[in-house]
Design a protein around this motif. Structure first.
Motif, PDB file in Angstrom:
ATOM      1  N   VAL A  33     -11.510   2.262  -9.869  1.00 44.14           N
ATOM      2  CA  VAL A  33     -10.420   2.382  -8.903  1.00 44.14           C
ATOM      3  C   VAL A  33      -9.459   1.217  -9.094  1.00 44.14           C
ATOM      4  O   VAL A  33      -9.849   0.063  -9.050  1.00 44.14           O
ATOM      5  CB  VAL A  33     -10.966   2.402  -7.461  1.00 44.14           C
ATOM      6  CG1 VAL A  33      -9.818   2.428  -6.459  1.00 44.14           C
ATOM      7  CG2 VAL A  33     -11.866   3.599  -7.254  1.00 44.14           C
ATOM      8  N   GLU A  34      -8.210   1.541  -9.349  1.00 37.46           N
ATOM      9  CA  GLU A  34      -7.182   0.524  -9.525  1.00 37.46           C
ATOM     10  C   GLU A  34      -6.555   0.156  -8.187  1.00 37.46           C
ATOM     11  O   GLU A  34      -6.308  -1.008  -7.898  1.00 37.46           O
ATOM     12  CB  GLU A  34      -6.095   1.042 -10.465  1.00 37.46           C
ATOM     13  CG  GLU A  34      -4.962   0.065 -10.692  1.00 37.46           C
ATOM     14  CD  GLU A  34      -3.963   0.635 -11.682  1.00 37.46           C
ATOM     15  OE1 GLU A  34      -2.837   0.916 -11.249  1.00 37.46           O
ATOM     16  OE2 GLU A  34      -4.327   0.823 -12.850  1.00 37.46           O
ATOM     17  N   ARG A  35      -6.322   1.170  -7.355  1.00 36.77           N
ATOM     18  CA  ARG A  35      -5.642   0.932  -6.087  1.00 36.77           C
ATOM     19  C   ARG A  35      -6.061   2.004  -5.097  1.00 36.77           C
ATOM     20  O   ARG A  35      -6.216   3.173  -5.444  1.00 36.77           O
ATOM     21  CB  ARG A  35      -4.139   0.978  -6.321  1.00 36.77           C
ATOM     22  CG  ARG A  35      -3.311   0.668  -5.125  1.00 36.77           C
ATOM     23  CD  ARG A  35      -1.838   0.611  -5.460  1.00 36.77           C
ATOM     24  NE  ARG A  35      -1.431   1.894  -6.039  1.00 36.77           N
ATOM     25  CZ  ARG A  35      -0.371   2.057  -6.794  1.00 36.77           C
ATOM     26  NH1 ARG A  35       0.388   1.035  -7.086  1.00 36.77           N
ATOM     27  NH2 ARG A  35      -0.069   3.231  -7.283  1.00 36.77           N
ATOM     28  N   CYS A  37      -4.755   3.391  -1.396  1.00 37.68           N
ATOM     29  CA  CYS A  37      -3.702   3.334  -0.384  1.00 37.68           C
ATOM     30  C   CYS A  37      -4.140   4.151   0.826  1.00 37.68           C
ATOM     31  O   CYS A  37      -4.550   5.296   0.692  1.00 37.68           O
ATOM     32  CB  CYS A  37      -2.402   3.920  -0.932  1.00 37.68           C
ATOM     33  SG  CYS A  37      -1.773   3.059  -2.360  1.00 37.68           S
ATOM     34  N   GLU A  44      -5.265   7.669  -0.606  1.00 36.51           N
ATOM     35  CA  GLU A  44      -4.745   7.970  -1.940  1.00 36.51           C
ATOM     36  C   GLU A  44      -5.449   7.029  -2.900  1.00 36.51           C
ATOM     37  O   GLU A  44      -5.349   5.812  -2.772  1.00 36.51           O
ATOM     38  CB  GLU A  44      -3.241   7.756  -1.963  1.00 36.51           C
ATOM     39  CG  GLU A  44      -2.588   8.186  -3.239  1.00 36.51           C
ATOM     40  CD  GLU A  44      -1.080   8.048  -3.165  1.00 36.51           C
ATOM     41  OE1 GLU A  44      -0.501   7.787  -4.226  1.00 36.51           O
ATOM     42  OE2 GLU A  44      -0.500   8.182  -2.078  1.00 36.51           O
ATOM     43  N   ILE A  45      -6.182   7.595  -3.854  1.00 37.33           N
ATOM     44  CA  ILE A  45      -6.978   6.796  -4.787  1.00 37.33           C
ATOM     45  C   ILE A  45      -6.316   6.852  -6.156  1.00 37.33           C
ATOM     46  O   ILE A  45      -6.095   7.935  -6.699  1.00 37.33           O
ATOM     47  CB  ILE A  45      -8.421   7.317  -4.876  1.00 37.33           C
ATOM     48  CG1 ILE A  45      -9.055   7.355  -3.479  1.00 37.33           C
ATOM     49  CG2 ILE A  45      -9.245   6.445  -5.806  1.00 37.33           C
ATOM     50  CD1 ILE A  45     -10.394   8.046  -3.443  1.00 37.33           C
ATOM     51  N   HIS A  46      -6.024   5.689  -6.733  1.00 42.81           N
ATOM     52  CA  HIS A  46      -5.453   5.584  -8.071  1.00 42.81           C
ATOM     53  C   HIS A  46      -6.525   5.001  -8.981  1.00 42.81           C
ATOM     54  O   HIS A  46      -7.082   3.947  -8.686  1.00 42.81           O
ATOM     55  CB  HIS A  46      -4.219   4.669  -8.072  1.00 42.81           C
ATOM     56  CG  HIS A  46      -3.115   5.178  -7.215  1.00 42.81           C
ATOM     57  ND1 HIS A  46      -2.065   5.897  -7.728  1.00 42.81           N
ATOM     58  CD2 HIS A  46      -2.896   5.098  -5.884  1.00 42.81           C
ATOM     59  CE1 HIS A  46      -1.253   6.224  -6.740  1.00 42.81           C
ATOM     60  NE2 HIS A  46      -1.739   5.749  -5.613  1.00 42.81           N
ATOM     61  N   PHE A  47      -6.781   5.694 -10.076  1.00 41.65           N
ATOM     62  CA  PHE A  47      -7.820   5.261 -11.007  1.00 41.65           C
ATOM     63  C   PHE A  47      -7.208   4.525 -12.185  1.00 41.65           C
ATOM     64  O   PHE A  47      -6.154   4.891 -12.685  1.00 41.65           O
ATOM     65  CB  PHE A  47      -8.626   6.466 -11.504  1.00 41.65           C
ATOM     66  CG  PHE A  47      -9.358   7.161 -10.386  1.00 41.65           C
ATOM     67  CD1 PHE A  47     -10.492   6.606  -9.841  1.00 41.65           C
ATOM     68  CD2 PHE A  47      -8.894   8.351  -9.877  1.00 41.65           C
ATOM     69  CE1 PHE A  47     -11.155   7.231  -8.807  1.00 41.65           C
ATOM     70  CE2 PHE A  47      -9.541   8.988  -8.850  1.00 41.65           C
ATOM     71  CZ  PHE A  47     -10.681   8.428  -8.310  1.00 41.65           C
TER      72      PHE A  47
END
Length: 65
Positions: A33-35, A37, A44-47
Motif C-alpha cells: 500500500v502506497e497511500r 485516503c 481509497e487504497i493506492h498500491f
C-alpha cells in the motif's frame, strides 16, 4: 402524465472490518500500500507495486543473464 418520485439516495460507508479485509487480501497477494485516503466515510487504497514471494516456476524459456 404522472411522475413517480425517485427512491431516496442511500449512503453507504465502508466499515473498519471491510478495510481490514481488503488490506489483508492485498498483503496476501504481495501488494504494498502506497497511500490510503479516507474521505467522507469512503476508503481509497493506492498500491505501490507487487512484491513477489518467489520467482515464477515457468519463465517461458527466458535465459538468465
Amino acid at each position: 402524465m404522472a411522475q413517480t418520485a425517485a427512491p431516496p439516495a442511500r449512503q453507504t460507508r465502508a466499515s473498519e472490518a471491510a478495510l481490514r479485509k481488503a488490506l489483508r487480501a492485498a498483503r496476501a497477494e504481495g501488494l504494498a500500500v502506497e497511500r490510503l485516503c479516507i474521505t467522507g466515510g469512503q476508503y481509497e487504497i493506492h498500491f505501490a507495486g507487487v512484491e513477489r514471494k518467489a520467482p515464477p516456476a515457468k519463465d517461458e524459456g527466458l535465459e538468465q543473464w
